[in-house]
Design a protein around this motif. Structure first.
Motif, PDB file in Angstrom:
ATOM      1  N   GLN A   2      24.723   2.242 -56.842  1.00  0.00           N
ATOM      2  CA  GLN A   2      23.904   1.281 -56.145  1.00  0.00           C
ATOM      3  C   GLN A   2      23.549   1.737 -54.727  1.00  0.00           C
ATOM      4  N   LYS A   3      22.416   1.369 -54.080  1.00  0.00           N
ATOM      5  CA  LYS A   3      22.092   1.874 -52.754  1.00  0.00           C
ATOM      6  C   LYS A   3      23.155   1.273 -51.800  1.00  0.00           C
ATOM      7  N   GLN A   4      23.727   0.128 -52.128  1.00  0.00           N
ATOM      8  CA  GLN A   4      24.754  -0.430 -51.245  1.00  0.00           C
ATOM      9  C   GLN A   4      25.852   0.527 -51.107  1.00  0.00           C
ATOM     10  N   GLU A   5      26.277   0.941 -52.298  1.00  0.00           N
ATOM     11  CA  GLU A   5      27.335   1.738 -52.336  1.00  0.00           C
ATOM     12  C   GLU A   5      27.185   2.977 -51.930  1.00  0.00           C
ATOM     13  N   PHE A   6      25.807   3.540 -51.856  1.00  0.00           N
ATOM     14  CA  PHE A   6      25.519   4.744 -51.320  1.00  0.00           C
ATOM     15  C   PHE A   6      25.799   4.688 -49.808  1.00  0.00           C
ATOM     16  N   GLN A   8      27.316   2.601 -48.024  1.00  0.00           N
ATOM     17  CA  GLN A   8      28.716   2.586 -47.655  1.00  0.00           C
ATOM     18  C   GLN A   8      29.642   3.761 -47.588  1.00  0.00           C
ATOM     19  N   LEU A   9      29.088   4.730 -48.690  1.00  0.00           N
ATOM     20  CA  LEU A   9      29.388   6.037 -48.511  1.00  0.00           C
ATOM     21  C   LEU A   9      29.216   6.800 -47.269  1.00  0.00           C
ATOM     22  N   ILE A  10      27.925   6.971 -47.117  1.00  0.00           N
ATOM     23  CA  ILE A  10      27.476   7.388 -46.014  1.00  0.00           C
ATOM     24  C   ILE A  10      28.058   6.992 -44.546  1.00  0.00           C
ATOM     25  N   ASP A  11      28.315   5.712 -44.525  1.00  0.00           N
ATOM     26  CA  ASP A  11      28.754   5.283 -43.279  1.00  0.00           C
ATOM     27  C   ASP A  11      30.372   5.446 -43.168  1.00  0.00           C
ATOM     28  N   LYS A  12      30.970   5.733 -44.381  1.00  0.00           N
ATOM     29  CA  LYS A  12      32.545   6.340 -44.131  1.00  0.00           C
ATOM     30  C   LYS A  12      32.483   7.900 -43.714  1.00  0.00           C
ATOM     31  N   TYR A  13      31.702   8.422 -44.316  1.00  0.00           N
ATOM     32  CA  TYR A  13      31.424   9.983 -44.137  1.00  0.00           C
ATOM     33  C   TYR A  13      31.155  10.046 -42.407  1.00  0.00           C
ATOM     34  N   LEU A  14      30.137   9.201 -41.920  1.00  0.00           N
ATOM     35  CA  LEU A  14      29.759   9.426 -40.610  1.00  0.00           C
ATOM     36  C   LEU A  14      31.129   8.907 -39.573  1.00  0.00           C
ATOM     37  N   ASN A  15      31.916   8.046 -40.120  1.00  0.00           N
ATOM     38  CA  ASN A  15      32.938   7.614 -39.426  1.00  0.00           C
ATOM     39  C   ASN A  15      34.321   8.263 -39.398  1.00  0.00           C
ATOM     40  N   GLY A  16      34.040   9.419 -40.383  1.00  0.00           N
ATOM     41  CA  GLY A  16      35.126  10.175 -40.302  1.00  0.00           C
ATOM     42  C   GLY A  16      36.173   9.746 -41.304  1.00  0.00           C
ATOM     43  N   GLN A  17      36.011   8.665 -42.433  1.00  0.00           N
ATOM     44  CA  GLN A  17      36.880   7.962 -43.007  1.00  0.00           C
ATOM     45  C   GLN A  17      36.898   8.492 -44.477  1.00  0.00           C
ATOM     46  N   ALA A  18      35.851   9.301 -45.015  1.00  0.00           N
ATOM     47  CA  ALA A  18      35.618   9.634 -46.300  1.00  0.00           C
ATOM     48  C   ALA A  18      36.667  10.605 -46.693  1.00  0.00           C
ATOM     49  N   THR A  19      37.148  10.536 -48.166  1.00  0.00           N
ATOM     50  CA  THR A  19      38.012  11.460 -48.557  1.00  0.00           C
ATOM     51  C   THR A  19      37.397  12.529 -49.001  1.00  0.00           C
ATOM     52  N   ALA A  20      38.084  13.704 -49.485  1.00  0.00           N
ATOM     53  CA  ALA A  20      37.523  14.849 -49.886  1.00  0.00           C
ATOM     54  C   ALA A  20      36.682  14.715 -51.174  1.00  0.00           C
ATOM     55  N   ASP A  21      37.369  13.788 -52.104  1.00  0.00           N
ATOM     56  CA  ASP A  21      36.400  13.581 -53.324  1.00  0.00           C
ATOM     57  C   ASP A  21      35.180  12.795 -52.807  1.00  0.00           C
ATOM     58  N   GLU A  22      35.293  11.958 -51.790  1.00  0.00           N
ATOM     59  CA  GLU A  22      33.934  10.957 -51.575  1.00  0.00           C
ATOM     60  C   GLU A  22      32.870  12.251 -50.801  1.00  0.00           C
TER      61      GLU A  22
END
Length: 386
Positions: A2-6, A8-22
């Protein structure tokens, strides 16, 4: 997704919180959107925002690494289809990603066949050929004076330098006929030489420099093959010139790099400091700092560049600026002394990024493989495939 999940995933990446899998998932989502030309207005807007933010992040990570003098490998970013590049996912600095995953990655890479035939990085090694034809293997020669020719002593230092200087008490080291020496680096080698006038030359792998043991007359001439970085001692009354085939590079005192490998399409002279004149046939051009002269035949093209990129090799890095995999493999081939062959149609994707030259070949190949290029290493040969 879903776009909302997408989002959220982008926001996590830009904030440096995304895991390697994400991070990997995000890469795949953007790559699929690019392949299927499936950009809606929101996704396209996010893509453009990511391009700017991630380019800034990569530049910041590189600068921080240099400031901290910490060994880091920076992930290459791949420009797919160039004009409409999905930079957002590929512009990932390994400063955070690679350091977090390094132990796990090293363990995983150790299980890959690529490590079975690993290669160490290049090192200080060269051969000095004296005027009488005698050859001195510098990497195995003892530290100290290795030759005494007339009134000039040739010394190897513990830091891997070769130093030419007039012997003590000699006011005229140039008495007698001019004699020439040649220092040559093999594939997988580099070396530094201090010429009789105090000029310093760094030789990259598979390169050679021919020079007189004393500069007489009103000019200083040397001959180069391969690549070298020069810091020329100033002497307005005695100009310094580098001959590279038909190209002549003339200076008074300056810092510049010449890349003149025979397997490259042209000769590139990049100026960091001072002023140089390029002459090829009937063509002449002056270079100013942060300019590069690209010579092909008698044609000289001058372009503005970031000159520090041209000397990254001297400072211990591979620095790729929109380089194709074939461009990259030429550098790896020289530095790791390996043969490179290609199987199938290799992508024309372009890569940008920085990797330390002090790491093993397997580590460099692993970074490249994250951008979907595949390698098979057997003995001293690498097969590159899509």
């Amino acid at each position: 997704m879903q776009k909302q999940e997408f989002q959220q995933l982008i926001d996590k990446y830009l904030n440096g919180q995304a895991t390697a899998d994400e991070v990997q998932l995000l890469m795949e989502l953007f790559d699929n959107a690019q392949t299927n030309n499936d950009w809606d207005e929101q996704t396209l807007g996010v893509k453009h925002e990511l391009e700017d933010k991630m380019l800034q992040r990569l530049q910041s990570a590189v600068q921080q690494s240099q400031a901290e003098h910490q060994p880091k490998i920076f992930r290459l970013l791949a420009f797919r289809n160039v004009a409409a590049a999905v930079i957002g996912l590929m512009v990932i600095s390994a400063g955070a990603y690679y350091s977090m995953q390094r132990k796990a990655t090293d363990k995983a890479v150790a299980n890959k066949a690529v490590v079975k035939h690993d290669a160490d990085p290049g090192k200080n090694q060269a051969v000095l050929t004296l005027d009488n034809g005698e050859k001195v293997v510098l990497d195995s020669a003892r530290i100290g004076t290795i030759a005494q020719k007339r009134n000039v002593s040739i010394t190897k230092t513990k830091d891997g330098q070769l130093v030419y200087q007039a012997s003590r008490g000699s006011d005229s080291p140039a008495n007698g006929p001019v004699t020439y020496n040649t220092i040559s680096t093999p594939r997988g080698g580099q070396y530094q030489v201090i010429l009789p006038d105090g000029s310093i030359v760094w030789l990259n792998a598979a390169s050679s420099l021919k020079f007189p043991t004393a500069f007489t007359g009103n000019q200083r001439h040397v001959e180069l093959t391969g690549e070298a970085y020069f810091e020329v001692a100033k002497n307005p009354s005695k100009p310094f010139a580098v001959n590279v085939g038909a190209l002549n590079v003339k200076v008074l005192g300056t810092h510049f790099n010449i890349n003149a490998y025979t397997d490259e399409d042209n000769i590139k002279t990049t100026l960091l400091e001072g002023l140089v004149q390029l002459t090829s046939g009937n063509s002449h051009s002056l270079l100013k700092p942060d300019e590069q002269g690209i010579v092909k035949g008698d044609n000289i093209q001058v372009v503005e560049v970031d000159a520090q990129r041209a000397v990254a090799w001297k400072n211990g890095f591979f620095d790729f600026n929109r380089a194709t995999i074939r461009d990259i493999m030429k550098q790896l081939s020289r530095w790791y002394n390996i043969e490179v062959v290609y199987k199938g149609k290799v992508s024309d994707d372009e890569f940008m990024g920085r990797i330390e030259r002090s790491v093993k070949l397997s580590q460099v190949l692993h970074v490249l493989e994250l951008s979907r290029v595949h390698f098979k290493v057997e003995d001293k040969k690498i097969t590159v495939s899509p």
